[in-house]
Scaffold this active site. Structure first.
Site, PDB file in Angstrom:
ATOM      1  N   GLN A  41       0.833  -1.427  -0.283  1.00  0.00           N
ATOM      2  CA  GLN A  41       0.360   0.207  -0.186  1.00  0.00           C
ATOM      3  C   GLN A  41       1.010   1.013   0.450  1.00  0.00           C
ATOM      4  O   GLN A  41       0.579   2.409  -0.457  1.00  0.00           O
ATOM      5  CB  GLN A  41      -1.089  -0.213   1.323  1.00  0.00           C
ATOM      6  N   ARG A 115      16.349  -2.249  10.411  1.00  0.00           N
ATOM      7  CA  ARG A 115      15.148  -3.273  10.095  1.00  0.00           C
ATOM      8  C   ARG A 115      15.387  -3.065   8.389  1.00  0.00           C
ATOM      9  O   ARG A 115      15.257  -3.854   6.984  1.00  0.00           O
ATOM     10  CB  ARG A 115      14.191  -2.590  10.049  1.00  0.00           C
ATOM     11  N   TYR A 221      21.301  -2.005  22.091  1.00  0.00           N
ATOM     12  CA  TYR A 221      22.185  -2.518  21.340  1.00  0.00           C
ATOM     13  C   TYR A 221      22.428  -1.729  20.083  1.00  0.00           C
ATOM     14  O   TYR A 221      21.551  -0.726  19.601  1.00  0.00           O
ATOM     15  CB  TYR A 221      21.104  -3.862  20.982  1.00  0.00           C
TER      16      TYR A 221
END
Length: 399
Positions: A41, A115, A221
């Site tokens: 989308q 990510r 981290y």
């Protein structure tokens, strides 16, 4: 380097959602020579959030796809993982040595990564013509010959198979399973990235550190080759309205939740930019996530609390297993989807359950139960205890 177009055969497969799970599924299916199109989308492929952990069971699918070098180019190999510390003074409750040990036990290292870098690597394994952006799916309608997808712009497409990789609020899930609202957990999550040059030296260590305290916990981290420190923290909340990863808080609000914690924690929080803040939801495990020629993958199938760092890994595993099952039975996709579901549900259900249980264990108030938890952490080797997670190989057919 962009993936080459392969000869395509078998069923026409439509994937709804172009996040990590959807793009991984597309990459594996394309690699197998199956005809696949991703319908995303968003107008551009982006990954909300920041850091994630790539344990050995996540590295194996990336290696099988041939994208492991790209995915890990800016990743950080961890020397220490699951380093639990006490909220008040940083006392180490438990720590696992990863460098050398993880490879010996499971054949791969554990890394932390951004990510977006992982998504980019997966995207490189999918041809441009197999990705349709700006395609918001509004209806999923099974029919005798397959499934019809309708989009917000009025366009339609027919597919022999549909894979719902469209996240927690999956439209495909609402067609495959009984409709139900996600459950509010009573927790909110804060997330920020602290630039390395602003972060306390302590936080730059190649370690995944978890601070446990009453009603709260905080994880940090390094990511992006050590250029930043990913910080994620969880606190009680009664606000169910902010569930978007784009919602924000203020540094002051974030700090207020942890104001009486160890100075190293509060210093890290103060060094970050405007934090994201969202309500944490989950769903109970599904007894089935396949209906006819439709199935689910990743968070659409099994959303789980992030407390085991396995969300992305399970989506990668799903993608590998689904492609293996469809490749083995391209002419009987109904059977292939049934095999995929049967192989994956027991494992993902267990991970949903243990991830949910960890929220309570992490947030115990100081007292007898907390002391028993801390003692148990010190007595157990978490790397060995998690062998059922890290030792899994999605490419291996169950015996």
């Amino acid at each position: 380097m962009r993936a080459r177009v392969r000869r395509q055969a078998g069923p026409r497969i439509a994937i709804v959602g172009g996040g990590i799970g959807g793009m991984a599924a597309a990459a594996f299916l394309h690699r197998a020579g199956l005809a696949v199109t991703v319908h995303e989308q968003a107008a551009a492929l982006t990954e909300v959030g920041a850091g994630l952990v790539l344990a050995p069971n996540a590295i194996r699918p990336l290696r099988a796809l041939g994208v492991v070098d790209s995915a890990l180019r800016r990743a950080v190999p961890l020397d220490w993982g699951w380093e639990f510390r006490r909220w008040q003074d940083g006392t180490v409750l438990s720590a696992e040595r990863l460098d050398g040990v993880c490879e010996r036990l499971y054949g791969e290292r554990t890394y932390t990564a951004h990510r977006a870098h992982l998504l980019d690597a997966l995207r490189s394994a999918v041809p441009d013509e197999a990705v349709r952006l700006g395609a918001r799916c509004t209806a999923v309608e099974p029919h005798a010959d397959g499934v019809r997808l309708t989009f917000a712009d009025g366009s339609r497409t027919d597919a022999d198979l549909v894979i719902g990789a469209d996240g927690m609020h999956s439209l495909v899930r609402a067609t495959v399973a009984a409709p139900e609202r996600p459950r509010f957990s009573g927790l909110c999550a804060f997330r920020t990235v602290v630039p390395a040059d602003a972060a306390p030296t302590f936080a730059l260590r190649r370690a995944q550190t978890l601070w446990l305290g009453p009603g709260h916990h905080l994880v940090h981290y390094p990511i992006s080759g050590g250029a930043g420190v990913n910080v994620a923290a969880f606190a009680p909340s009664t606000d169910e309205t902010q569930e978007s990863w784009s919602a924000t808080a203020t540094v002051e609000e974030f700090h207020a939740e942890f104001a009486d914690w160890d100075d190293r924690v509060t210093s890290l929080i103060k060094s970050g930019a405007v934090p994201g803040r969202w309500a944490l939801y989950d769903r109970p495990p599904l007894p089935s996530w396949t209906l006819g020629r439709m199935t689910l993958l990743g968070d659409a199938a099994h959303p789980m609390f992030p407390f085991y760092g396995q969300g992305a890994a399970q989506a990668l595993e799903d993608a590998a297993v689904l492609a293996r099952c469809l490749t083995a039975a391209p002419d009987t996709p109904d059977l292939a989807l049934a095999r995929y579901e049967a192989e994956r549900i027991p494992r993902t259900t267990r991970l949903q359950q243990v991830s949910h249980a960890r929220a309570e264990a992490n947030h115990l108030a100081d007292g007898p139960e907390q002391r028993a938890r801390d003692a148990a952490l010190g007595d157990a080797d978490p790397l060995l205890r998690s062998g059922w997670i890290y030792g899994y190989d999605a490419s291996a057919t169950p015996g």
